[in-house]
Design a protein around this motif. Structure first.
Motif, PDB file in Angstrom:
ATOM      1  N   TYR A 130       0.660  -1.319   0.055  1.00 35.66           N
ATOM      2  CA  TYR A 130      -0.099  -0.127  -0.065  1.00 35.66           C
ATOM      3  C   TYR A 130       0.940   1.313   0.069  1.00 35.66           C
ATOM      4  O   TYR A 130       0.365   2.336  -0.386  1.00 35.66           O
ATOM      5  CB  TYR A 130      -1.045   0.000   1.289  1.00 35.66           C
ATOM      6  CG  TYR A 130      -0.223   0.509   2.539  1.00 35.66           C
ATOM      7  CD1 TYR A 130      -0.261   2.045   2.688  1.00 35.66           C
ATOM      8  CD2 TYR A 130       0.120  -0.432   3.384  1.00 35.66           C
ATOM      9  CE1 TYR A 130       0.395   2.057   4.126  1.00 35.66           C
ATOM     10  CE2 TYR A 130       0.713  -0.041   4.549  1.00 35.66           C
ATOM     11  CZ  TYR A 130       0.802   1.222   4.858  1.00 35.66           C
ATOM     12  OH  TYR A 130       1.325   1.647   6.083  1.00 35.66           O
ATOM     13  N   ILE A 164      -7.179   4.343   0.756  1.00 34.50           N
ATOM     14  CA  ILE A 164      -6.971   3.062   0.288  1.00 34.50           C
ATOM     15  C   ILE A 164      -8.372   2.709  -0.392  1.00 34.50           C
ATOM     16  O   ILE A 164      -8.597   2.126  -1.420  1.00 34.50           O
ATOM     17  CB  ILE A 164      -6.394   1.923   1.043  1.00 34.50           C
ATOM     18  CG1 ILE A 164      -4.782   2.441   1.287  1.00 34.50           C
ATOM     19  CG2 ILE A 164      -6.543   0.659   0.235  1.00 34.50           C
ATOM     20  CD1 ILE A 164      -4.027   1.446   2.316  1.00 34.50           C
ATOM     21  N   ASN A 165      -9.422   3.001   0.314  1.00 35.66           N
ATOM     22  CA  ASN A 165     -10.653   2.405   0.383  1.00 35.66           C
ATOM     23  C   ASN A 165     -11.193   3.056  -1.135  1.00 35.66           C
ATOM     24  O   ASN A 165     -11.901   2.852  -1.837  1.00 35.66           O
ATOM     25  CB  ASN A 165     -11.579   2.677   1.344  1.00 35.66           C
ATOM     26  CG  ASN A 165     -11.583   1.682   2.400  1.00 35.66           C
ATOM     27  OD1 ASN A 165     -10.899   0.482   2.243  1.00 35.66           O
ATOM     28  ND2 ASN A 165     -11.899   1.996   3.563  1.00 35.66           N
ATOM     29  N   GLU A 167      -9.444   4.684  -3.305  1.00 35.66           N
ATOM     30  CA  GLU A 167      -8.601   4.044  -4.661  1.00 35.66           C
ATOM     31  C   GLU A 167      -9.242   2.861  -4.827  1.00 35.66           C
ATOM     32  O   GLU A 167      -9.448   2.634  -6.269  1.00 35.66           O
ATOM     33  CB  GLU A 167      -7.082   3.638  -3.994  1.00 35.66           C
ATOM     34  CG  GLU A 167      -6.290   3.252  -5.327  1.00 35.66           C
ATOM     35  CD  GLU A 167      -6.094   4.289  -6.472  1.00 35.66           C
ATOM     36  OE1 GLU A 167      -5.752   3.919  -7.614  1.00 35.66           O
ATOM     37  OE2 GLU A 167      -6.272   5.617  -6.086  1.00 35.66           O
ATOM     38  N   ARG A 168      -9.872   1.908  -4.021  1.00 35.72           N
ATOM     39  CA  ARG A 168     -10.292   0.618  -4.657  1.00 35.72           C
ATOM     40  C   ARG A 168     -11.684   0.949  -5.202  1.00 35.72           C
ATOM     41  O   ARG A 168     -11.927   0.286  -6.174  1.00 35.72           O
ATOM     42  CB  ARG A 168     -10.428  -0.205  -3.212  1.00 35.72           C
ATOM     43  CG  ARG A 168     -10.907  -1.494  -3.439  1.00 35.72           C
ATOM     44  CD  ARG A 168     -11.484  -2.317  -2.278  1.00 35.72           C
ATOM     45  NE  ARG A 168     -12.577  -1.743  -1.414  1.00 35.72           N
ATOM     46  CZ  ARG A 168     -12.963  -2.053  -0.346  1.00 35.72           C
ATOM     47  NH1 ARG A 168     -12.199  -3.560  -0.013  1.00 35.72           N
ATOM     48  NH2 ARG A 168     -14.033  -1.625   0.092  1.00 35.72           N
ATOM     49  N   ARG A 171     -10.948   2.266  -8.521  1.00 35.99           N
ATOM     50  CA  ARG A 171     -10.468   1.143  -9.369  1.00 35.99           C
ATOM     51  C   ARG A 171     -11.436   0.113  -9.768  1.00 35.99           C
ATOM     52  O   ARG A 171     -11.923  -0.222 -10.902  1.00 35.99           O
ATOM     53  CB  ARG A 171      -9.351   0.313  -9.008  1.00 35.99           C
ATOM     54  CG  ARG A 171      -8.086   1.255  -8.697  1.00 35.99           C
ATOM     55  CD  ARG A 171      -6.802   0.568  -8.270  1.00 35.99           C
ATOM     56  NE  ARG A 171      -5.815   1.255  -8.287  1.00 35.99           N
ATOM     57  CZ  ARG A 171      -4.558   0.620  -7.975  1.00 35.99           C
ATOM     58  NH1 ARG A 171      -4.146  -0.717  -8.143  1.00 35.99           N
ATOM     59  NH2 ARG A 171      -3.349   1.405  -7.976  1.00 35.99           N
ATOM     60  N   GLU A 172     -12.364  -0.230  -8.892  1.00 36.44           N
ATOM     61  CA  GLU A 172     -13.631  -0.863  -9.043  1.00 36.44           C
ATOM     62  C   GLU A 172     -14.588  -0.350 -10.101  1.00 36.44           C
ATOM     63  O   GLU A 172     -15.071  -0.984 -11.151  1.00 36.44           O
ATOM     64  CB  GLU A 172     -14.398  -1.278  -7.906  1.00 36.44           C
ATOM     65  CG  GLU A 172     -13.697  -2.261  -6.982  1.00 36.44           C
ATOM     66  CD  GLU A 172     -14.423  -2.285  -5.572  1.00 36.44           C
ATOM     67  OE1 GLU A 172     -15.286  -1.657  -5.290  1.00 36.44           O
ATOM     68  OE2 GLU A 172     -14.000  -3.443  -4.873  1.00 36.44           O
TER      69      GLU A 172
END
Length: 224
Positions: A130, A164-165, A167-168, A171-172
């Motif tokens: 990360y 990070i959430n 970014e996730r 990306r999803e």
């Protein structure tokens, strides 16, 4: 015989104190028996008949019985002391085994502690993926989520988790868009393939039609 010293005052065990007291009394009684017997022998040697009077013999027997009583008490105390010593040795051996077992457990705990400290140090020094994620800058993230900027519970770790959430989620969403575009691309390729097949079939039909019309064309040419 040498008299008892004051070293016995250092002994605090009641059983041992009783043994010393009975031993002292037996020693004194034995000395009394010896003194009485020696005096009786001296008196008998100086008397005309050389015999020990019956009352003196009775007194000696009485003193001997008292001595035997002390000796019997000493044997009993000695037997009890021996049994108590064996019990104490057994308890000492069991206590030693317990201490050895506890010491071994303590060493195992020390080993486990060093192992865990090494694992903690390895985790603290581990470079997680990360840390190399291409996250958006903190300022841009907080600008998109102003509710987090004024959150007092938002520390550095919580902020990193939120980034990070984010970014996730991004990306999803991009992955969903990519899959949708891929689906549309596949559909277009299938449709284009179908159209090419239709055009190829049409070309074949035209060629057949042209071939079939050639005799008619020749007939019109002759008439003309």
């Amino acid at each position: 015989m040498a008299p008892l010293t004051d070293d016995t005052l250092l002994i605090t065990d009641p059983a041992l104190q009783a043994t010393l007291e009975i031993s002292k009394a037996a020693r004194e009684q034995a000395q009394t028996v010896v003194d009485v017997f020696e005096k009786a022998l001296k008196d008998a040697a100086s008397s005309p008949g050389g015999a020990i009077p019956a009352e003196v013999l009775q007194q000696i027997s009485k003193q001997q019985k008292l001595l035997m009583t002390y000796l019997a008490q000493l044997r009993g105390l000695h037997r009890n002391s021996h049994l108590k010593l064996r019990k104490t040795k057994t308890q000492s051996l069991e206590s030693k085994h317990q201490v050895d077992s506890l010491h071994l457990q303590l060493q195992n705990l020390y080993y486990e502690q060093r192992h865990l400290q090494g694992e903690i140090a390895a985790c603290e020094g581990f470079e997680h993926t990360y840390q190399s994620l291409p996250l958006i800058p903190v300022e841009d993230f907080l600008a998109q989520h102003p509710e987090l900027a004024n959150n007092e519970d938002m520390d550095e770790n919580a902020l990193m988790v939120a980034r990070i959430n984010h970014e996730r989620a991004e990306r999803e969403a991009l992955e969903q868009q990519r899959l949708e575009l891929q689906r549309r691309k596949t559909k277009l390729i299938t449709e284009n393939k179908k159209r090419r097949e239709d055009l190829a079939n049409l070309d074949k039909d035209l060629e057949k039609f042209i071939d079939a019309a050639k005799p008619i064309q020749k007939m019109f040419e002759k008439v003309a």
